[in-house]
Enzyme design. Sequence first.
Site, short mmCIF file in Angstrom:
data_model
loop_
_atom_site.label_atom_id
_atom_site.label_comp_id
_atom_site.label_asym_id
_atom_site.label_seq_id
_atom_site.Cartn_x
_atom_site.Cartn_y
_atom_site.Cartn_z
N ASN A 1 63.29 62.65 66.10
CA ASN A 1 64.28 62.14 65.45
C ASN A 1 64.54 59.93 66.27
OD1 ASN A 1 65.61 63.21 64.16
ND2 ASN A 1 65.66 61.53 62.05
N CYS B 1 59.31 59.81 64.06
CA CYS B 1 59.58 60.67 63.76
C CYS B 1 59.63 62.26 64.98
CB CYS B 1 58.73 61.63 62.50
SG CYS B 1 59.00 60.59 60.51
N GLU C 1 57.94 64.91 65.26
CA GLU C 1 56.98 65.24 65.93
C GLU C 1 55.93 64.11 66.33
OE1 GLU C 1 58.37 64.96 63.24
OE2 GLU C 1 57.80 66.78 61.20
N CYS D 1 56.04 64.69 57.60
CA CYS D 1 55.76 63.68 56.56
C CYS D 1 54.29 63.43 56.81
CB CYS D 1 56.44 62.36 56.92
SG CYS D 1 56.04 61.45 58.62
N1 THU Z 1 61.88 62.71 60.13
C1 THU Z 1 61.32 63.30 60.87
O1 THU Z 1 61.47 63.29 62.03
N2 THU Z 1 60.24 64.48 60.93
C2 THU Z 1 59.81 64.45 59.42
O2 THU Z 1 59.43 65.68 59.21
C3 THU Z 1 60.73 63.90 58.40
C4 THU Z 1 62.02 62.54 58.62
C5 THU Z 1 63.14 62.02 60.33
C6 THU Z 1 63.19 60.17 59.68
C7 THU Z 1 64.21 59.61 60.01
O3 THU Z 1 65.11 59.52 61.36
C8 THU Z 1 64.79 60.93 59.11
O4 THU Z 1 64.31 61.88 59.68
C9 THU Z 1 65.26 60.48 57.95
O5 THU Z 1 64.03 60.49 57.42
#
Ligand code: THU
Length: 133
Positions: A45, A56, A58, A89
């Site tokens: 992320n 994110c 992914e 998400c």
């Molecule tokens: N986040 C991800 O990288 N992947 C997910 O599946 C859920 C959320 C990150 C986004 C943000 O930087 C942090 O987690 C908090 O939401």
Amino acid sequence: MNRIDVEKLIQAALRAREHAHAPFSNFRVGAALLDTSGEIITGCNVENATYGLTVCAERVAVFKAISEGRRKFQAIAVAADSERFTPPCGACRQILWEFCGDIPVYLVNVRGGQSKFQMKDLFPAPFDSRQFS
Ligand code: THU
């Protein structure tokens, strides 16, 4: 996919997590995408001071993979450090469905826990290109 391949993918996701740029949430996530030729493409992320521009792990992995010419994928692992696993998400589910289809999604935490879902269960009744045909 055999157990060794799954374990390699999980380890790659855990390593990718170490590169997370998450100064605002302190929630560090790593992702590792396996393409059909056996290559692993990772992402973490990447947060932004505006918050809304955060991407994110992914989606970073998918977009890196696409930009490197990779088109077919067989699995993804997502690593975070939370008691509960961190499923993709909503935005990431749309992107994963579009580029990867019904792949297995391995969710892990840094404490060694592991869980597995199929994309079709995480993202039922998707909007996709079949809508246009
Ligand atoms: N986040 C991800 O990288 N992947 C997910 O599946 C859920 C959320 C990150 C986004 C943000 O930087 C942090 O987690 C908090 O939401």
